[in-house]
Scaffold this active site. Sequence first.
Site, mmCIF file in Angstrom:
data_model
loop_
_atom_site.group_PDB
_atom_site.id
_atom_site.type_symbol
_atom_site.label_atom_id
_atom_site.label_comp_id
_atom_site.label_asym_id
_atom_site.label_seq_id
_atom_site.Cartn_x
_atom_site.Cartn_y
_atom_site.Cartn_z
ATOM 1 N N ASP A 51 0.847 -1.199 0.000
ATOM 2 C CA ASP A 51 0.000 0.000 0.000
ATOM 3 C C ASP A 51 0.881 1.247 0.000
ATOM 4 O O ASP A 51 1.487 1.595 1.009
ATOM 5 C CB ASP A 51 -0.910 -0.023 1.231
ATOM 6 C CG ASP A 51 -1.767 1.237 1.361
ATOM 7 O OD1 ASP A 51 -1.734 2.079 0.445
ATOM 8 O OD2 ASP A 51 -2.466 1.366 2.384
ATOM 9 N N GLU A 130 31.072 12.119 4.603
ATOM 10 C CA GLU A 130 31.571 12.039 5.980
ATOM 11 C C GLU A 130 30.405 12.362 6.912
ATOM 12 O O GLU A 130 30.209 13.503 7.326
ATOM 13 C CB GLU A 130 32.717 13.021 6.203
ATOM 14 C CG GLU A 130 33.912 12.798 5.288
ATOM 15 C CD GLU A 130 34.981 13.863 5.452
ATOM 16 O OE1 GLU A 130 34.842 14.725 6.354
ATOM 17 O OE2 GLU A 130 35.955 13.857 4.685
ATOM 18 N N GLU A 132 28.547 12.727 10.093
ATOM 19 C CA GLU A 132 28.738 12.853 11.541
ATOM 20 C C GLU A 132 27.429 12.523 12.258
ATOM 21 O O GLU A 132 26.355 12.524 11.657
ATOM 22 C CB GLU A 132 29.198 14.267 11.883
ATOM 23 C CG GLU A 132 30.531 14.635 11.254
ATOM 24 C CD GLU A 132 30.878 16.102 11.381
ATOM 25 O OE1 GLU A 132 32.055 16.453 11.156
ATOM 26 O OE2 GLU A 132 29.980 16.911 11.677
ATOM 27 N N GLU A 212 34.233 13.361 17.372
ATOM 28 C CA GLU A 212 34.188 14.654 16.685
ATOM 29 C C GLU A 212 34.282 15.795 17.703
ATOM 30 O O GLU A 212 34.482 15.581 18.889
ATOM 31 C CB GLU A 212 32.925 14.778 15.828
ATOM 32 C CG GLU A 212 33.188 14.579 14.326
ATOM 33 C CD GLU A 212 34.130 15.616 13.729
ATOM 34 O OE1 GLU A 212 34.293 16.708 14.320
ATOM 35 O OE2 GLU A 212 34.710 15.337 12.661
ATOM 36 N N GLU A 220 32.270 10.440 14.163
ATOM 37 C CA GLU A 220 32.295 10.312 12.707
ATOM 38 C C GLU A 220 32.884 8.956 12.343
ATOM 39 O O GLU A 220 33.874 8.515 12.934
ATOM 40 C CB GLU A 220 33.128 11.436 12.086
ATOM 41 C CG GLU A 220 33.199 11.401 10.569
ATOM 42 C CD GLU A 220 33.989 12.571 10.007
ATOM 43 O OE1 GLU A 220 34.849 12.337 9.126
ATOM 44 O OE2 GLU A 220 33.772 13.716 10.465
ATOM 45 N N HIS A 269 30.201 16.381 5.092
ATOM 46 C CA HIS A 269 31.045 16.810 3.986
ATOM 47 C C HIS A 269 31.056 15.696 2.940
ATOM 48 O O HIS A 269 31.318 14.536 3.268
ATOM 49 C CB HIS A 269 32.466 17.094 4.473
ATOM 50 C CG HIS A 269 32.517 18.036 5.634
ATOM 51 N ND1 HIS A 269 33.486 17.977 6.618
ATOM 52 C CD2 HIS A 269 31.696 19.065 5.982
ATOM 53 C CE1 HIS A 269 33.279 18.919 7.506
ATOM 54 N NE2 HIS A 269 32.197 19.592 7.149
ATOM 55 N N ARG A 339 38.138 25.823 5.481
ATOM 56 C CA ARG A 339 37.031 24.915 5.782
ATOM 57 C C ARG A 339 35.689 25.618 5.981
ATOM 58 O O ARG A 339 34.675 24.962 6.180
ATOM 59 C CB ARG A 339 37.387 24.069 7.020
ATOM 60 C CG ARG A 339 38.314 22.914 6.684
ATOM 61 C CD ARG A 339 38.730 22.133 7.927
ATOM 62 N NE ARG A 339 39.142 20.783 7.606
ATOM 63 C CZ ARG A 339 40.309 20.444 7.061
ATOM 64 N NH1 ARG A 339 41.180 21.392 6.766
ATOM 65 N NH2 ARG A 339 40.599 19.189 6.809
ATOM 66 N N GLU A 358 35.167 18.669 -2.481
ATOM 67 C CA GLU A 358 34.462 18.369 -1.235
ATOM 68 C C GLU A 358 33.412 19.450 -0.992
ATOM 69 O O GLU A 358 33.741 20.608 -0.742
ATOM 70 C CB GLU A 358 35.451 18.329 -0.067
ATOM 71 C CG GLU A 358 34.807 18.055 1.283
ATOM 72 C CD GLU A 358 35.787 18.238 2.441
ATOM 73 O OE1 GLU A 358 35.379 18.000 3.596
ATOM 74 O OE2 GLU A 358 36.946 18.641 2.198
ATOM 75 N N ARG A 360 30.970 20.941 1.400
ATOM 76 C CA ARG A 360 30.958 20.880 2.859
ATOM 77 C C ARG A 360 29.630 21.313 3.491
ATOM 78 O O ARG A 360 29.435 21.160 4.694
ATOM 79 C CB ARG A 360 32.086 21.754 3.414
ATOM 80 C CG ARG A 360 33.466 21.263 3.020
ATOM 81 C CD ARG A 360 34.564 22.155 3.544
ATOM 82 N NE ARG A 360 34.594 22.259 4.994
ATOM 83 C CZ ARG A 360 35.138 21.367 5.814
ATOM 84 N NH1 ARG A 360 35.697 20.262 5.317
ATOM 85 N NH2 ARG A 360 35.130 21.551 7.117
#
Length: 470
Positions: A51, A130, A132, A212, A220, A269, A339, A358, A360
Site C-alpha cells: 500500500d 563524511e 557525523e 568529533e 564520525e 562533507h 574549511r 568536497e 561541505r
Amino acid sequence: MTPAEVLSMAKENNVKIVDLRFMDFPGLWQHFSVPVSELEESSFEEGFGFDGSSIRGWQPINASDMLVVPDADTAKIDPFFADPTMVLICNIKDPVTLESYSRDPRYIARKAEAYLKSSGLGDTAYIGPEAEFFIFDSIAFESSRHRAFYEIDSVEGIWNSGRDECPNLGYKPRHKEGYFPVPPMDKFQDLRSEMLLTLENLGIAIEAQHHEVATAGQAEIDMRFQPLLQMADQLMWFKYVLKNVAYRHGHTVTFMPKPLFEDNGTGMHTHISIWKEGQPLFAGDKYAGVSQEALYAIGGILKHTKAVCAFSNPTTNSYKRLVPGFEAPVNLAYSSRNRSAAVRIPMYSASPKAKRIEFRTPDPSCNGYLAFSAMLMAAIDGIENKIDPGDPLDKDIYGLPPEELAEIPSAPGSLEEALAALEEDHDFLLKGYVFTQDALDMWVEYKTEKEVNQVKLRPHPHEFFLYYDI
C-alpha cells in the site's frame, strides 16, 4: 549478483525471512518481510505488492497499490534480527504500467547515474560522505498544544561535570574540545569500533572512525567512496547499523544536524569525483592540482547551492547549523584549505586518483539518493555550461573587513529559503528526466506543509524566556 545467486546465498545462510526495504520520500528506510519460501527468481521481475498511500509523500488512497521489486545486487544478511534474515533493497514500480515510480528516490539516483553516462562527460560518479552523528544516553521531547520541551543527556556531556554519578569520575569533553582525545575522555571508542566492524562485515569499506568536535558523544565514521547509487544504498545501511548498535548498548544515535546549543553541529562533507574509462576527470594542472572540468563542476555547485540545499540540508534544524560567523561552511566560495568555504579541494594526496571536490554544506539528515543526485546534476551543469567559479577564497574569512565579506554570497538561511530557491532554480535537475516536475513539486509541498509551516506555527520555548513579561 543474479537472482539465482541470491537464492543460493539464502540457502547457504539458512535464511528464514526476507526483508524488503525501500526509501520513503523524506528519507527513512521502510520495510516489510516475507518468508523465504516466497522469494523466487520471478520475484526480481514481478515484485511484491504493498500500500503506497501510507508512505510519506507518495500515492493518494485511490491509487495506492504499488510494487517493490528487489535488486539482486543489494542482498545482505541482516546483523541484528534473531532469525536469519536476508535484506534486499527494492525499486518501486506501478503495478499497472510496470513503470518505475517518479517519486522513488532510488529511481532518481539511478537516472542521475544514467544521465552522467549519456552526457559523455564520464561513466562513474564517486561519492564519499563524511556523515557525523551524536551518541546520546537518553532523549526526551514533547511538542503539544500547551507544552514543548526537549532534554538530552550523555555521560560525556560537559554539563554533567557536577552531577552525582556515585562517583563522578570526570573526563567529559568540554564544548568544542572533543576532537579527539583518547579514553577515558573518549567514552565511545569500543562502541564506534563495533559499528565499524559491523559495517565491514556487511561489505561496506570503512576508512576511519573517531570522536568529533562537540561534547556529548559527537562522532564520525568515514565510508570509502563508492559509485553514487551504491553509496546512497550504503548510507541507509550506515544509519541503520549505527542506530541499532547504539540501541542494543542502551544508547541512541541521531543524525539531527544541530541538537546542542552553542556546540558544533553535525555535517556531512561530501566528496565528489567523476571518472571516465578508469581515468579521473578532476585531476589536472589548474588551482590545487585540479582540472578545468573540476573548476567548472565547482562553478555549477556554487551556482546551484541554494537549490541543492533543499535536498542536502532538508530540515528546519539544518539551518541552526548553517549560521554565518560560526565556522559553518556557508560561504559560497571554494578553497584548497579554508574549511568555512562551501567547496574545498582536499590536499591530503598529490595522486591524480585522489583529486576530488568536497562539498561541505550538506548534513546527514538528507535523503542520500536525492542529495547525491542533486549535487551531481549541479556539477554536470557546471561542466556542460563552463560555469566559472571565480577566484578561490584562501583568505581568513573571519578576518575579512565587513565590506569584503558582504560580497561573498551565502547558503540559504532557512529551509523555506532553500525551497524557494529550488522553485526558482531547478531546470538543471530536470535534464534527462532525472528529477521530474512532479517529484520536485511534491518535495516542496511536503516540506512546506509538514515541516516549515508546522515549526512556524508553534511558539518556541525560548520565546517565553524573551517575551512572557511583555
